[in-house]
Write an enzyme that holds these catalytic residues in place. Structure first.
Site, PDB file in Angstrom:
ATOM      1  N   ASP A 103       0.798  -1.239   0.000  1.00 44.92           N
ATOM      2  CA  ASP A 103       0.000   0.000   0.000  1.00 44.92           C
ATOM      3  C   ASP A 103       0.829   1.286   0.000  1.00 44.92           C
ATOM      4  OD1 ASP A 103      -0.848  -0.852   3.455  1.00 44.92           O
ATOM      5  OD2 ASP A 103       0.905   0.244   2.709  1.00 44.92           O
ATOM      6  N   HIS A 118       6.846  -7.876  -0.653  1.00 38.98           N
ATOM      7  CA  HIS A 118       5.827  -8.475  -1.540  1.00 38.98           C
ATOM      8  C   HIS A 118       5.433  -7.529  -2.660  1.00 38.98           C
ATOM      9  CE1 HIS A 118       4.443 -11.515   1.780  1.00 38.98           C
ATOM     10  NE2 HIS A 118       5.579 -11.871   1.200  1.00 38.98           N
ATOM     11  N   CYS A 129       5.852  -8.989 -22.275  1.00 37.35           N
ATOM     12  CA  CYS A 129       7.008  -8.264 -22.878  1.00 37.35           C
ATOM     13  C   CYS A 129       7.787  -7.461 -21.854  1.00 37.35           C
ATOM     14  CB  CYS A 129       6.475  -7.320 -23.967  1.00 37.35           C
ATOM     15  SG  CYS A 129       5.497  -5.954 -23.311  1.00 37.35           S
ATOM     16  N   SER A 188       0.628 -11.964  10.831  1.00 41.89           N
ATOM     17  CA  SER A 188       0.382 -13.273  11.452  1.00 41.89           C
ATOM     18  C   SER A 188       1.635 -14.147  11.363  1.00 41.89           C
ATOM     19  CB  SER A 188      -0.771 -13.972  10.725  1.00 41.89           C
ATOM     20  OG  SER A 188      -0.414 -14.148   9.342  1.00 41.89           O
TER      21      SER A 188
HETATM   22  N1  APR Z   1      -2.684  -3.487  14.928  1.00 45.31           N
HETATM   23  C1  APR Z   1      -1.793  -4.522  14.975  1.00 45.31           C
HETATM   24  N2  APR Z   1      -2.042  -5.747  14.456  1.00 45.31           N
HETATM   25  C2  APR Z   1      -3.245  -5.927  13.879  1.00 45.31           C
HETATM   26  C3  APR Z   1      -4.225  -4.914  13.785  1.00 45.31           C
HETATM   27  C4  APR Z   1      -3.897  -3.648  14.337  1.00 45.31           C
HETATM   28  N3  APR Z   1      -4.776  -2.634  14.311  1.00 45.31           N
HETATM   29  N4  APR Z   1      -5.320  -5.428  13.135  1.00 45.31           N
HETATM   30  C5  APR Z   1      -5.019  -6.721  12.840  1.00 45.31           C
HETATM   31  N5  APR Z   1      -3.776  -7.026  13.283  1.00 45.31           N
HETATM   32  C6  APR Z   1      -3.035  -8.287  13.159  1.00 45.31           C
HETATM   33  C7  APR Z   1      -3.871  -9.544  13.139  1.00 45.31           C
HETATM   34  O1  APR Z   1      -4.147  -9.988  14.473  1.00 45.31           O
HETATM   35  C8  APR Z   1      -2.937 -10.508  12.408  1.00 45.31           C
HETATM   36  O2  APR Z   1      -2.059 -11.160  13.306  1.00 45.31           O
HETATM   37  O3  APR Z   1      -2.373  -8.262  11.920  1.00 45.31           O
HETATM   38  C9  APR Z   1      -2.123  -9.595  11.489  1.00 45.31           C
HETATM   39  C10 APR Z   1      -2.522  -9.691  10.038  1.00 45.31           C
HETATM   40  O4  APR Z   1      -2.181 -10.982   9.569  1.00 45.31           O
HETATM   41  P1  APR Z   1      -2.554 -11.383   8.064  1.00 45.31           P
HETATM   42  O5  APR Z   1      -3.961 -10.996   7.790  1.00 45.31           O
HETATM   43  O6  APR Z   1      -2.132 -12.814   7.884  1.00 45.31           O
HETATM   44  O7  APR Z   1      -1.644 -10.426   7.151  1.00 45.31           O
HETATM   45  P2  APR Z   1      -0.107 -10.595   6.830  1.00 45.31           P
HETATM   46  O8  APR Z   1       0.614 -11.225   7.972  1.00 45.31           O
HETATM   47  O9  APR Z   1       0.386  -9.278   6.367  1.00 45.31           O
HETATM   48  O10 APR Z   1      -0.114 -11.616   5.584  1.00 45.31           O
HETATM   49  C11 APR Z   1       1.142 -11.918   5.032  1.00 45.31           C
HETATM   50  O11 APR Z   1       0.044 -13.144   3.275  1.00 45.31           O
HETATM   51  O12 APR Z   1      -1.777 -13.209   1.915  1.00 45.31           O
HETATM   52  C12 APR Z   1      -0.429 -12.962   1.943  1.00 45.31           C
HETATM   53  O13 APR Z   1       0.830 -11.574   0.543  1.00 45.31           O
HETATM   54  C13 APR Z   1      -0.138 -11.541   1.554  1.00 45.31           C
HETATM   55  O14 APR Z   1       1.487 -10.001   2.492  1.00 45.31           O
HETATM   56  C14 APR Z   1       0.441 -10.921   2.810  1.00 45.31           C
HETATM   57  C15 APR Z   1       0.979 -12.118   3.547  1.00 45.31           C
END
Ligand code: APR
Length: 248
Positions: A103, A118, A129, A188
């Site tokens: 983003d 990513h 191309c 996560s």
């Molecule tokens: N502040 C801190 N953490 C937060 C908040 C917040 N306001 N809101 C949600 N979270 C936490 C969630 O609890 C979770 O542990 O952010 C984490 C998001 O995890 P994912 O949804 O798995 O996202 P991410 O870890 O970035 O995924 C990794 O997976 O799908 C692919 O390429 C995609 O870059 C992405 C990668």
């Protein structure tokens, strides 16, 4: 000592801190994450929509999800968590942000040392191309935009099934191996190879600080401090704690 002040002290004493961020840090900017209850993967099957082979065989189908992501990214602005990380960099307390997010909100908040693990959404690329066009030069419609050579253009995100951009991978591994503090914010840690970086940092002797309301897929034995708060609350609080420590 409370956990915010403890984290601030670790940062102040650190020589080389890095942040590893994920979708959670941008939730407070209005971009849903992937695996929380209403995350993107609750509406789109990740291997059906997020894998490069899906885009190649049926670009129009995957484009539906990409268009939804594009609208969210376009409307999003940095939140206090992104701004706080830029402030830590300004204070020379943070060397680099390794982000899994596409983003560009870290850069918009003022962070200069950003590794996009990513990819990003600022340009689209033709895998036929190799041509690139800026996102701003395009008016997106319900169909994927086509390159002059006839192939569908795709965002410069790293899809499942694709390699991490080499420069980003090497830079991130080097930073993880050199750091003495790693902030793990809003991820996560479910997806490799980004999820390997905390282990490289731990092996290098770094203090591992997690900022996430939930538990994440890093064993608790590897985590020195888990601040179970949102990033938009915890990071500004850490800046305030640093100010208090400065005025001692
Ligand atoms: N502040 C801190 N953490 C937060 C908040 C917040 N306001 N809101 C949600 N979270 C936490 C969630 O609890 C979770 O542990 O952010 C984490 C998001 O995890 P994912 O949804 O798995 O996202 P991410 O870890 O970035 O995924 C990794 O997976 O799908 C692919 O390429 C995609 O870059 C992405 C990668």
């Amino acid at each position: 000592m409370n956990e915010i002040r403890r984290a601030a002290q670790l940062l102040a004493r650190g020589r080389f801190a890095v942040a590893l961020t994920g979708a959670g840090i941008s939730v407070e900017s209005g971009i849903p994450d992937f695996r929380s209850e209403n995350g993107l993967w609750s509406r789109y099957e990740p291997m059906e929509y997020g894998h490069i082979s899906s885009f190649r065989t049926n670009p129009g189908k995957v484009w539906k999800m990409l268009l939804e992501m594009d609208a969210l990214l376009g409307a999003a602005r940095p939140n206090p968590a992104h701004v706080a990380l830029a402030e830590l960099e300004n204070r020379a307390l943070l060397k680099v942000v390794i982000t899994q997010n596409v983003d560009s909100l870290h850069q918009k908040a003022g962070s200069r040392g950003v590794i996009e693990f990513h990819g990003h959404g600022r340009t689209l690329r033709c895998d036929g191309c190799g041509d690139r066009v800026s996102r701003e030069s395009l008016r997106l419609t319900a169909e994927p935009p086509l390159c002059g050579c006839g192939n569908a253009l795709r965002p410069e995100f790293v899809f499942f099934g694709e390699q991490i951009p080499r420069e980003a991978y090497v830079g991130a591994v080097e930073a993880a191996r050199s750091c003495d503090v790693m902030l793990i914010i809003g991820t996560s840690a479910a997806v490799a190879p980004a999820s390997h970086l905390p282990f490289l940092a731990k092996k290098a002797g770094a203090s591992i600080i997690v900022i996430d309301p939930q538990d994440i897929e890093i064993p608790s034995a590897c985590i020195d401090l888990h601040i179970a708060q949102s990033a938009g609350t915890a990071l500004p609080a850490m800046i305030r704690a640093l100010d208090e420590q400065d005025t001692g």
